[in-house]
Write a protein that holds these residues in place. Sequence first.
Motif, PDB file in Angstrom:
ATOM      1  N   TYR A 107      30.234  45.956  39.505  1.00 10.24           N
ATOM      2  CA  TYR A 107      31.637  46.133  39.137  1.00 10.24           C
ATOM      3  C   TYR A 107      31.863  47.480  38.455  1.00 10.24           C
ATOM      4  O   TYR A 107      32.851  48.166  38.716  1.00 10.24           O
ATOM      5  N   TYR A 124      32.870  48.108  50.097  1.00 10.90           N
ATOM      6  CA  TYR A 124      33.364  47.226  49.038  1.00 10.90           C
ATOM      7  C   TYR A 124      34.309  46.192  49.626  1.00 10.90           C
ATOM      8  O   TYR A 124      34.981  46.441  50.628  1.00 10.90           O
ATOM      9  N   LEU A 145      38.638  43.278  46.257  1.00 12.00           N
ATOM     10  CA  LEU A 145      38.401  44.184  45.123  1.00 12.00           C
ATOM     11  C   LEU A 145      39.216  45.464  45.279  1.00 12.00           C
ATOM     12  O   LEU A 145      39.844  45.939  44.328  1.00 12.00           O
ATOM     13  N   LYS A 160      42.331  46.657  42.861  1.00 11.17           N
ATOM     14  CA  LYS A 160      42.200  47.923  42.146  1.00 11.17           C
ATOM     15  C   LYS A 160      43.352  48.849  42.501  1.00 11.17           C
ATOM     16  O   LYS A 160      43.880  49.554  41.636  1.00 11.17           O
TER      17      LYS A 160
END
Length: 157
Positions: A106, A141, A145, A149
């Motif tokens: 992370y 990724y 996520l 973000k």
Amino acid sequence: MNEINTPKEALQKLERFCAYQERCHNEVVSKLLSLKMTTAEIDLIVVQLIENNFLNETRFACTFARGKHRIKKWGKIRITSELKARHISSYNINLALKEITPEEYYTTFENIAERCWNNLTETNLLKKRKKFCDYLLRRGYESNLVYEKLKELETKA
């Protein structure tokens, strides 16, 4: 260049090849094929390399995953697909991914996402969003996520 004629010479060459850096079975077999070894000789040499601990697929997968994440900052999806391309078993892939702690993963993701967003000079917001998402998805990724973000960074801007 020295001509490799015997399985014994090939074994010595492959021991050096495997000692230099972790290798997967595929790389070793390709190397042996390039040395014009027969299938029977290849099988024999691979078995000897495994018995002498020069060749270990689990060790390769774990080293590969750690290295690609820490050095190249790849995500789990990219690491998984690269290992699958090298014919690594699902069991070893799962073990390898456990080498990357959730905290480390992370933190790396956060750093790379922040840096990417701040370095994009695109003025058109839609194009900037696309470039940001494409970059992180290409790095491997997870899309959830990346999109979370993106929302977070847009609200800051």
